[in-house]
Structures are given as structure tokens and as C-alpha cells.
Design an enzyme around this catalytic site. Sequence first.
Site, PDB file in Angstrom:
ATOM      1  N   HIS A 136       0.829  -1.214   0.000  1.00  0.00           N
ATOM      2  CA  HIS A 136       0.000   0.000   0.000  1.00  0.00           C
ATOM      3  C   HIS A 136       0.858   1.256   0.000  1.00  0.00           C
ATOM      4  O   HIS A 136       2.038   1.204   0.304  1.00  0.00           O
ATOM      5  CB  HIS A 136      -0.925   0.013   1.222  1.00  0.00           C
ATOM      6  CG  HIS A 136      -1.929  -1.083   1.160  1.00  0.00           C
ATOM      7  ND1 HIS A 136      -1.683  -2.297   1.717  1.00  0.00           N
ATOM      8  CD2 HIS A 136      -3.143  -1.166   0.557  1.00  0.00           C
ATOM      9  CE1 HIS A 136      -2.725  -3.094   1.480  1.00  0.00           C
ATOM     10  NE2 HIS A 136      -3.616  -2.434   0.775  1.00  0.00           N
TER      11      HIS A 136
ATOM     12  N   HIS B 209     -10.597   5.269  -1.970  1.00  0.00           N
ATOM     13  CA  HIS B 209     -10.345   3.877  -1.579  1.00  0.00           C
ATOM     14  C   HIS B 209     -10.371   3.720  -0.064  1.00  0.00           C
ATOM     15  O   HIS B 209     -11.068   2.877   0.493  1.00  0.00           O
ATOM     16  CB  HIS B 209      -8.986   3.412  -2.142  1.00  0.00           C
ATOM     17  CG  HIS B 209      -8.405   2.264  -1.391  1.00  0.00           C
ATOM     18  ND1 HIS B 209      -7.391   2.409  -0.472  1.00  0.00           N
ATOM     19  CD2 HIS B 209      -8.733   0.947  -1.387  1.00  0.00           C
ATOM     20  CE1 HIS B 209      -7.120   1.223   0.053  1.00  0.00           C
ATOM     21  NE2 HIS B 209      -7.910   0.322  -0.491  1.00  0.00           N
TER      22      HIS B 209
HETATM   23 CU1  C2O Z   1      -5.113  -3.587   0.089  1.00  0.00          CU
HETATM   24 CU2  C2O Z   1      -8.245  -1.632  -0.084  1.00  0.00          CU
HETATM   25  O1  C2O Z   1      -6.590  -2.371   0.361  1.00  0.00           O
END
Ligand code: C2O
Length: 428
Positions: free
Chosen positions: A199, A292
Site C-alpha cells: 500500500h 479507496h
Molecule cells: Cu489492500 Cu483496499 O486495500
Amino acid sequence: MSTLSTTSLSSRPRLYSKTSATHRFKVSCNSNSSTDDSPKLILPMQNNNNNNNNNNVDRRNILLGLGGLYGAANLTNIGSALAYPITAPDNISSCVAATQGITDLGNAVRGTACCPPSSQTTPVPYVLPKFTQLRVRPAAHRLTPEYIKKYQEAIEAMKALPEDDPRSWKQQGKIHCAYCNGGYSQEMNGHPELKIQVHNSSLFFPFHRWYLYFYERILGSLINDPTFGLPYWNWDNPMGMMLPPMLETPYPSPTPPGQPNAKFNPGTESGANCVDQIRTNILAGKVESGVHTAMHIWVGNPRMANNEDMGNFYSAGYDPAFYVHHSNVDRMWQIWKDLDIRNVDPSNNDWLNASYVFYDENKNLVRVYNKDCVDVNKMGYTYEPSRLPWLQSRPIARVKASKVAAKSVGVVKKVEEIKFPVKLDQIV
Ligand code: C2O
């Protein structure tokens, strides 16, 4: 086992700080401390030994745009050996319990045992299979009852698999935890002291694309339908912003029994009304750190110790909403590329040859590379088109107006209401 102790973790910032009961939030990927207590996406520590040695800078983090996490002075200490592409271990048995980014380990109901079932074989490079028909990923809010039924049958079949089957619901959920909470180290790059983290970097899109690719193929194979496309949660379109109906129908009870229901019930768990939700979504910024993360926090349960499931990396993969959400995140990558010929993927070796290890739908252990996931059509799928209302909009600046400023300016116009060019002799 990880050398991290619970004590050292207790001082570690949580992945997302607590949300208020009304799920109102601002999102930022800036990990610097600030007086602002709104939720932030925080990366687990990169070092196994937790010595907080920020001089140990992974050059890839800099290349990948994580410079904000480190002081500029550290840039002089970059070792050349750190330039290899991130490579998940060949030997997946070297995976360790994933404890990073979990604030309340004692109440981590999904557990920290995130490693995949071990394998006697080393992963073989994955070759994209031939296909005769593209899998079409449909918008979740437009699904026919038949499609919802098909999806639910596939999920039920996945949940019915023995837990140690790498295609099972639990094993699929664990993948996220292993790659995001310290299960794997960078041993293949000669740096076992560094964890793999997918991430807050340019690994974000390709890793999740591969993750969904196999999840989708597993679901399709379980219902014997190679054309099955994973629906996408069309949260960038007002019609699709609410929780998709496909996630509201009861599922077989989560395993093990007694754990929280992974589904989010907007009727009882959200203090935000429909208009607020839409406004919040529209205000989101960059895809990962903005919408997200916002969706993760919104769907996660703030009453759980670690905001399980969606509100924490370690547990997010246990929620069916995760995959439908990420289907749209993946669609954003495709849309971005389609919008402008200048929108191109990274072309450096570090990015192209970064690789991850998955079990495919036939339980084969395979290694996949970023370079092989840049074209969704070659991967055999596409997205059902949906309107892109946001293309016509400009974000509205979120300025914390003081009372004084508010009085003196009066009603502030939205960007769309302003006629350009604006002259300096008027208030806009
Ligand atoms: Cu790996 Cu929405 O995260």
C-alpha cells in the site's frame, strides 16, 4: 515468528484511527503527526526489529512516492542494494504471523495467522491463459437477480471449501493480511529485515489487480462459469454509491462462528444519509488515499477493536465488499489510462518486475509480475461501461473557514457556479 511484541505495538499508530459514530472523516496519507485527529491511512512499520531506524530507507519507497514518510536528510543513506524489484518469497513457508498495523492484538478477531497453506513446490511464473470470451465485470447496482444468485452461489461454494484449501474464503481473506501486515519480508532481495507492503505505493494497483484476478477466476471455476466477472461497486456514480444489493442478502454465516458479520448494514450502522455519503465520495482525492480508504473506513465497523473487517488491512479481505470495492478501484486504473494517452504506467524495472505469489484456481502456486497485469484485456476481462459524472466536476476546496471569514465572505460559490475568467475585483 515475528519479533514484534505486543508492547511495542501498543504505541504504534493504528492503521486507521477511530472514526466517529457518524462515519464522518477526512482522509490523508500523510503519516506525520498532526493535531488533526481525523482518520489517516498509516503504514505498518517497515522494520522487523522495530528499532525505528528511519535511516534504513528502502529506496523503493522513495521511488514509489513515499518520500513523505521520511525526512529528506535520509535520502543520502540509500543503499544501492535496495534497488531490486519487490519480490514475494519463493518459499511461502517463510511467511510469519502478521501483527503490524493491528493496534489491539488481543481483540484481533480475525487472527494474525495470515500465511497461505504451505506448498512443496516453488511458484512457477504465471502465463496468462488463452480465452475465447472476455469476462465482463458488471456494475453491482445493476445486477439482475440471476447474476446476484450466481455470485452468491459462487461465494457459498468458496465458503464451503475446507479451510486449508488455498481457494477457500478464509485463505483468500488472509492474502491481504499477509501482504499488508508483515507476513512477508524482502528476503528475496537480500533484506529479510524489511517487510513487504503493497500500500501507499505504486504496488497498490497491480497487487490488487492480481489479487482480484485470481479471486474472480476461483469464483468462476467453482460455479463452472469461466465467463464470471466480479461485479464492481460503482461508487463514482450517484446511482451506484449505496451498498450494492448483492451484499445485503444474507450470506452463510461467517466462519469461525461468533465473529462479526462482515456485511455492513447502512440502515443501522451509518449515521450519514444518502446525500452526505455521495457528497463525501465526490470530495475524495487520489484514488488510494482518497476514495479507496474512505470506503474502507465507511464499511468497517468502528465498534470493533480494530475497525474490523474493512477498516483494517489485516481483516479487510474477509469482507465480500472488499473485492467488489476493489473491482471499482481497479476500474479506476483502467479509466485513467483510457482518458489520456499521456497516462502511462511506470516503465522502470523496479515496478515492471515486482512480483507476488498466489494460488490460482487450480491450486497451483504461481508468481505474477506487474508487467503482466497492465492490460486488462490480455488478462481476459473488461468492465461494463458506466457513466463518469465526476469527469465534468472539479473538486470543491475544503477550507476550514473561521467564523470571521464566513461572515465577511457570506455564501461561498461552488466552482461550477463561477464564471471564468474571474477578475480580482469581485468575491468568488
Ligand atoms: Cu489492500 Cu483496499 O486495500
